[in-house]
Enzyme design. Structure first.
Site, PDB file in Angstrom:
ATOM      1  CG  ASN A 129      -2.284  -0.653   0.833  1.00  0.00           C
ATOM      2  OD1 ASN A 129      -2.592  -0.838  -0.332  1.00  0.00           O
ATOM      3  ND2 ASN A 129      -3.054  -1.010   1.844  1.00  0.00           N
ATOM      4  CE1 TYR A 130       1.240   3.366   3.910  1.00  0.00           C
ATOM      5  CE2 TYR A 130       3.124   2.522   5.129  1.00  0.00           C
ATOM      6  CZ  TYR A 130       1.843   3.028   5.112  1.00  0.00           C
ATOM      7  OH  TYR A 130       1.167   3.223   6.296  1.00  0.00           O
ATOM      8  CE  LYS A 131       0.559  -0.259  -5.981  1.00  0.00           C
ATOM      9  NZ  LYS A 131      -0.706  -0.108  -6.724  1.00  0.00           N
TER      10      LYS A 131
END
Ligand code: FDA
Length: 503
Positions: free
Chosen positions: A444-446
């Site tokens: 999700n913290y791509k």
């Protein structure tokens, strides 16, 4: 006037009783740009040169999603799916090949069933809408997901979803009990008909590689009517280094009701010079009276006082953590989908062994430059550590002390290089102190610096970045992908994750 007439005719023929112009937006229509820009969070991907969709579809029913998939496939167009638009790399609304953007902004119903302690949540709902709907029915139920209320549930749950009550309840993805998805054939599947492999993959492996998630059935969790929050700031001059060092040794071992994260920023000291500030930012699932002895026993060095603490309901903590709202602030603010936007770049790490003080001191030196970077340390342990690595694609479980997010924000295009260089310097500096072989990151913290699909979309290429997000689960994700989308419809030649063929 439509750039892809055949696609539109296909959509019309599959929705014969419906006026498709109500859900169709093309560069010639007045709704196109406002919809496209509406949920883009990262202004790095909102410029005149950012590749844009040929068509945006804002479905009103499941059949609109099905027909969009069928017609895109038939006419050689790619699709992108967007729920809340918070993707760090613009993954939900960019493609360099002609594409249709499915924007789920109208798919946002939240049906809470307090008796059953579950809710059906449509993918385009934002977390604020989910939290608000729960709070409207109960003061003692909650859902463990992210801190920021404008995130879409389509993206955050399919990528994991961590937040302030994860130590007691796990990730958002750990609390999903059913889902509805449209696959590459345009079929609607629920948990039973999609099977356990696909249901496993979309709870942490990222939804975008596998289909269009329409809704999740989530399990609500029980919280006390009164919880406690505090934020204690300590600068270097006030002993921040020793406190951060000590926190690393104990934060994952705290009681499961206690979550203490750290936000590290640069600031000025009392003499007007530069310093580093560590904000110990906490949620305790109980009263101040119960919290104080617990902290006194487990983290006396922090020097927490009753006057640092505020008691409130769980729903009020959402405003407290996301924007510093005080107790009693109206919770209807959680329904607001608009959020101040800026340019940003983020990276992440996982830490398994405490960083020595000398390592922290080196990190602080990078903060003596002029910048607005923040480092967020999120403690794991408790429930996060007790879930098996293979239960979901998210592999960062037992043995992980905490997650680090490095994030830097700025306000105009010209400043991009200097800010991205800064965060790269910080990331490089941290190499010896964080997880290795592979150095892992949170989906999700791509972070496209880690790698992305090459033109071949091959497994061999994908494994180099895939294992960073998914560890040993990457192989199973690849197998699921090959089974459910053998023709690789949900893909992107140049910019997406886990969109690859298995060959
Ligand atoms: P978006 O719509 O951009 O989608 C993200 C990805 O998921 C894309 O690949 C997209 O195609 C795919 N996707 C979206 N909807 C889909 C659907 N219905 N079906 C299939 N695929 C779909 N994370 C966290 O764990 N805890 C936190 O506290 C925060 N806080 C936070 C604050 C802010 C300000 C930002 C910008 C981001 C976070 N995040 C976070 C990260 C966040 O979880 C991550 O960016 C999510 O992917 C965002 O989900 P959206 O639906 O908003 O994004």
């Amino acid at each position: 006037a439509y750039p892809n007439l055949e696609f539109v005719q296909c959509l019309e023929s599959l929705n014969a009783a419906f006026d498709v112009s109500k859900i169709l937006h093309t560069p010639g229509t007045s709704t196109y740009l406002p919809i496209l820009h509406s949920s883009i969070q990262n202004l790095r991907f909102n410029s005149s040169t950012t590749p844009k969709p040929q068509i945006i579809i804002t479905p009103l029913s499941e059949s609109h999603v099905q027909s969009t998939i069928i017609c895109s496939k038939k006419h050689g167009m790619q699709t992108r799916v967007r729920s809340g638009g918070h993707d760090y790399e613009g993954d939900s609304y960019i493609s360099s090949t002609p594409f249709v953007l499915i924007d789920l902004v109208n798919f946002r119903k939240v049906d809470v069933n307090i008796k059953e302690t579950t809710a059906w949540v449509q993918a385009g709902a934002i977390l604020g809408e989910v939290y608000h709907s729960i709070a409207k029915q109960s003061k003692v139920h909650a859902f463990p997901a992210g801190v920021c209320p404008t995130i879409g549930v389509g993206g955050i749950i399919s990528g994991g979803g961590q937040g302030t009550i994860m130590r007691k309840f796990g990730l958002a993805a750990d609390n999903v009990i059913d889902a509805v998805i449209v696959n590459a054939e345009g079929q609607i599947l629920d948990r039973k008909s999609m099977g356990e492999d696909l249901f496993w993959a979309i709870r942490g492996g990222g939804g975008a590689s596998f289909g269009v998630i329409l809704s999740w059935k989530i399990k609500l969790v029980e919280v006390p009517p009164v919880v406690t929050v505090f934020t204690v700031d300590r600068t270097l001059e006030q002993g921040a280094t020793k406190l951060v060092h000590r926190w690393q040794e104990i934060a994952d071992k705290f009681h499961e009701d206690l979550f203490v994260r750290i936000l590290i920023t640069s600031g000025n000291n009392t003499k007007g010079g530069k310093t580093v500030q560590a904000a110990f930012n906490s949620l305790f699932l109980g009263t101040t009276k119960d919290l104080l002895p617990l902290i006194q026993k487990s983290f006396p060095e922090l020097g927490l006082k009753a006057s640092d603490c505020s008691e409130m309901s769980w729903i009020e903590t959402i405003g407290y953590f996301s924007s510093g709202l005080p107790k009693g602030a109206p919770i209807d603010a959680l329904l607001n989908r608009a959020r101040a936007k800026d340019f940003f770049k983020a990276k992440s790490d996982f830490v398994k062994t405490p960083i020595p003080e000398v390592g922290l001191e080196g990190l602080w030196k990078l903060y003596s430059q002029d910048n607005t970077g923040v480092i967020i340390l999120d403690p794991y342990g408790a429930k996060m550590g007790s879930i098996s690595i293979t239960d979901t694609p998210f592999p960062h479980r037992g043995g992980t002390l905490y997650n680090i997010q490095y994030i830097i924000n700025w306000s105009n295009h010209t400043a991009s290089k200097v800010n991205i260089d800064w965060i790269s310097d910080v990331y490089n500096y941290m190499t010896p102190y964080v997880s290795k072989s592979p150095r892992s990151s949170y989906l999700n913290y791509k972070d496209f610096d880690l790698g992305r699909n090459d033109v071949s979309g091959s497994y061999k290429n994908a494994i180099s970045w895939g294992t960073k997000y998914f560890g040993p689960n990457f192989q199973r994700l690849a197998k699921v992908k090959a089974t459910v989308d053998p023709h690789n419809f949900f893909r992107n030649k140049d910019a997406n994750l886990v969109r690859f063929t298995s060959g």
